[in-house]
Scaffold this motif. Structure first.
Motif, PDB file in Angstrom:
ATOM      1  N   GLU A 139       0.966  -1.429  -0.030  1.00  0.00           N
ATOM      2  CA  GLU A 139       0.025   0.089   0.076  1.00  0.00           C
ATOM      3  C   GLU A 139       0.725   1.215   0.215  1.00  0.00           C
ATOM      4  O   GLU A 139       0.537   2.050  -0.695  1.00  0.00           O
ATOM      5  N   LEU A 140       1.807   1.322   0.684  1.00  0.00           N
ATOM      6  CA  LEU A 140       2.800   2.273   0.795  1.00  0.00           C
ATOM      7  C   LEU A 140       3.286   2.566  -0.482  1.00  0.00           C
ATOM      8  O   LEU A 140       3.575   3.567  -1.023  1.00  0.00           O
ATOM      9  N   GLU A 141       3.961   1.424  -1.059  1.00  0.00           N
ATOM     10  CA  GLU A 141       4.404   1.517  -2.548  1.00  0.00           C
ATOM     11  C   GLU A 141       3.678   2.326  -3.417  1.00  0.00           C
ATOM     12  O   GLU A 141       4.056   3.014  -4.265  1.00  0.00           O
ATOM     13  N   ALA A 142       2.499   2.036  -3.390  1.00  0.00           N
ATOM     14  CA  ALA A 142       1.319   2.587  -4.358  1.00  0.00           C
ATOM     15  C   ALA A 142       1.277   4.014  -4.034  1.00  0.00           C
ATOM     16  O   ALA A 142       1.125   4.696  -5.097  1.00  0.00           O
ATOM     17  N   ILE A 143       1.330   4.272  -2.735  1.00  0.00           N
ATOM     18  CA  ILE A 143       0.904   5.928  -2.429  1.00  0.00           C
ATOM     19  C   ILE A 143       2.064   6.759  -2.655  1.00  0.00           C
ATOM     20  O   ILE A 143       2.035   7.831  -3.138  1.00  0.00           O
ATOM     21  N   ASP A 144       3.216   6.118  -2.116  1.00  0.00           N
ATOM     22  CA  ASP A 144       4.578   6.981  -1.895  1.00  0.00           C
ATOM     23  C   ASP A 144       5.731   6.160  -1.992  1.00  0.00           C
ATOM     24  O   ASP A 144       6.178   5.661  -1.047  1.00  0.00           O
ATOM     25  N   PRO A 145       5.990   5.766  -3.319  1.00  0.00           N
ATOM     26  CA  PRO A 145       7.096   4.785  -3.591  1.00  0.00           C
ATOM     27  C   PRO A 145       8.571   5.495  -3.168  1.00  0.00           C
ATOM     28  O   PRO A 145       9.334   4.811  -2.710  1.00  0.00           O
ATOM     29  N   VAL A 146       8.740   6.829  -2.956  1.00  0.00           N
ATOM     30  CA  VAL A 146       9.935   7.341  -2.433  1.00  0.00           C
ATOM     31  C   VAL A 146       9.985   6.961  -1.045  1.00  0.00           C
ATOM     32  O   VAL A 146      11.108   6.246  -0.810  1.00  0.00           O
ATOM     33  N   ILE A 165       0.619   8.095   7.950  1.00  0.00           N
ATOM     34  CA  ILE A 165       0.773   9.472   7.973  1.00  0.00           C
ATOM     35  C   ILE A 165       0.014   9.799   6.278  1.00  0.00           C
ATOM     36  O   ILE A 165      -0.949  10.835   6.295  1.00  0.00           O
ATOM     37  N   CYS A 166       0.338   8.951   5.442  1.00  0.00           N
ATOM     38  CA  CYS A 166      -0.246   9.090   4.072  1.00  0.00           C
ATOM     39  C   CYS A 166      -1.857   9.031   4.260  1.00  0.00           C
ATOM     40  O   CYS A 166      -2.658   9.901   3.631  1.00  0.00           O
ATOM     41  N   ARG A 167      -2.414   7.994   5.148  1.00  0.00           N
ATOM     42  CA  ARG A 167      -3.786   7.817   5.084  1.00  0.00           C
ATOM     43  C   ARG A 167      -4.354   8.947   5.612  1.00  0.00           C
ATOM     44  O   ARG A 167      -5.636   9.361   5.301  1.00  0.00           O
ATOM     45  N   LEU A 168      -3.842   9.312   6.694  1.00  0.00           N
ATOM     46  CA  LEU A 168      -4.383  10.451   7.468  1.00  0.00           C
ATOM     47  C   LEU A 168      -4.386  12.060   6.864  1.00  0.00           C
ATOM     48  O   LEU A 168      -5.406  12.707   6.948  1.00  0.00           O
ATOM     49  N   THR A 169      -3.102  12.162   6.206  1.00  0.00           N
ATOM     50  CA  THR A 169      -3.055  13.483   5.387  1.00  0.00           C
ATOM     51  C   THR A 169      -3.579  13.368   3.609  1.00  0.00           C
ATOM     52  O   THR A 169      -3.988  14.499   3.332  1.00  0.00           O
ATOM     53  N   GLY A 170      -3.646  12.325   3.432  1.00  0.00           N
ATOM     54  CA  GLY A 170      -3.903  12.155   1.961  1.00  0.00           C
ATOM     55  C   GLY A 170      -2.911  12.711   1.078  1.00  0.00           C
ATOM     56  O   GLY A 170      -2.836  12.965  -0.040  1.00  0.00           O
ATOM     57  N   GLU A 171      -1.603  12.809   1.834  1.00  0.00           N
ATOM     58  CA  GLU A 171      -0.423  13.186   1.075  1.00  0.00           C
ATOM     59  C   GLU A 171       0.736  12.229   1.075  1.00  0.00           C
ATOM     60  O   GLU A 171       0.598  11.157   2.233  1.00  0.00           O
ATOM     61  N   LYS A 172       1.894  12.519   0.430  1.00  0.00           N
ATOM     62  CA  LYS A 172       2.841  11.682   0.655  1.00  0.00           C
ATOM     63  C   LYS A 172       3.917  12.102   2.098  1.00  0.00           C
ATOM     64  O   LYS A 172       4.211  13.211   1.774  1.00  0.00           O
ATOM     65  N   VAL A 173       4.231  11.261   2.569  1.00  0.00           N
ATOM     66  CA  VAL A 173       5.102  11.209   4.041  1.00  0.00           C
ATOM     67  C   VAL A 173       6.545  12.042   3.214  1.00  0.00           C
ATOM     68  O   VAL A 173       6.871  12.771   4.040  1.00  0.00           O
ATOM     69  N   SER A 174       6.897  11.416   2.205  1.00  0.00           N
ATOM     70  CA  SER A 174       8.150  11.845   1.940  1.00  0.00           C
ATOM     71  C   SER A 174       8.402  13.207   1.578  1.00  0.00           C
ATOM     72  O   SER A 174       9.178  13.801   1.754  1.00  0.00           O
TER      73      SER A 174
END
Length: 285
Positions: A139-146, A165-174
RNA sequence: GGCCCGAUAGCUCAGUUGGUAGAGCAGCGGAUUGAAAAUCCGCGUGUCCCUGGUUCGAAUCCGGGUCGGGCCA
């Protein structure tokens, strides 16, 4: 208005002698002690967590010791929220806050401030606990590969946190992380702190002695008294081992030995942490 | 005293039909900004008890010791 005195951080591995050193500094500087230890925050595990005794607390103000109920949960952010007002209050009275502790992450929040990332979400964590590491990574790979590439991929905690963090913000953590954490160079010039370093063998001896004393002075009773209380406090070193002793699975001697092992390993991790904090003045003790 | 079993990493032990050895724990190093005393990653550190022999080659087979445990006296 008097100029605020910057806090003095007293860091070091468990059993390295922080408490005693801090008291000396309190005397010398006219300071007050602020707890910088994640487990000494809890009430009811004073012995287990090697919190300063009533005797030691006499004479100087001590803050943030035993302020949480054992059932409460805490994290570095909450600690930050609790500690900052205490520190400025001490400063407002013209005293020096002396922050004593070995919890690297908690101290780092005080010295460097919290990141703008959202705090942990219990529900989401419970949900992710039920998922496999592979699922989370996918799932992380799909949202934020970096992020998926740079996170510690074997550590489910860290992968979960990134994904959370991705799920909560809808953005990429990186991307959220990017930009923060770069300003530390200037900041660290203003920090004041010591890292008490003790020779490994000496430290091991002190750990062995302290563990023995802990067990004979009430740590076992503390753990059995809190048998019905679940929460953060249970992760303290010694809880698991004492419970095994209480259930008859291991002898008292084995219990003591296992606690010593776990404590040594913890001390080593602490040293690894503080070694990276270049702003700390190293003090051989 | 006789017989039997064991001796391998700091500890507990594994090691096929002979090819200079590997697990767990301990130890060491590292990561780590919202569970952190948590969680995760990496590293084998060795007179294979000693000694003689058999063999191209012995932790492994044979003889003799030493030490430990057991059984019989």
């Amino acid at each position: 208005m008097p100029k605020a005195v910057s806090p003095l951080f007293v860091c070091g591995a468990t059993a390295s002698g922080k408490t005693a050193y801090a008291l000396r500094m309190a005397e010398e500087l006219g300071g007050e002690i602020v707890n910088g230890d994640a487990f000494q925050l809890f009430r009811g595990i004073e012995i287990l967590s090697a919190a300063p005794s009533e005797e030691e607390k006499k004479g100087f103000h001590h803050h943030l010791f035993g302020v949480l109920e054992p059932g409460e949960s805490c994290d570095a952010g909450r600690y930050f929220e609790m500690a900052m007002p205490v520190i400025s209050e001490i400063q407002s009275r013209g005293k020096t806050p002396i922050v004593v502790g070995g919890s690297g992450l908690y101290l780092k929040f005080l010295t460097h401030g919290p990141s703008p990332l959202p705090k942990g979400d219990e529900k989401m964590r419970a949900e992710m606990d039920g998922q496999t590491l592979e699922e989370l990574l996918a799932e992380l790979e799909a949202i934020d590969p970096v992020e998926a590439a740079q996170v510690n991929r074997g550590n489910k905690r860290y992968v979960s946190r990134s994904l959370e963090i991705c799920r909560l913000t809808g953005e990429k953590v990186s991307e959220l992380r990017d930009g923060w954490e770069k300003k530390t160079q200037e900041l660290e010039k203003t920090l004041r702190g010591v890292w008490l370093i003790r020779e490994r063998l000496d430290l091991h001896e002190r750990i062995a002695l302290r563990t023995k004393q802990m067990l004979s002075r009430g740590a076992i009773e503390e753990v059995s008294a809190l048998a019905e209380i679940y929460g953060n406090w249970e992760k303290a070193i010694g809880v698991k081992e004492i419970r095994r002793f209480l259930s008859g699975e291991i002898s008292r001697k084995e219990c003591e030995e296992l606690i010593v092992f776990a404590t040594r390993q913890y001390a080593k991790r602490q040293e690894t942490w503080f070694r990276r904090e270049k702003w700390l003045e190293q003090l051989e003790i």
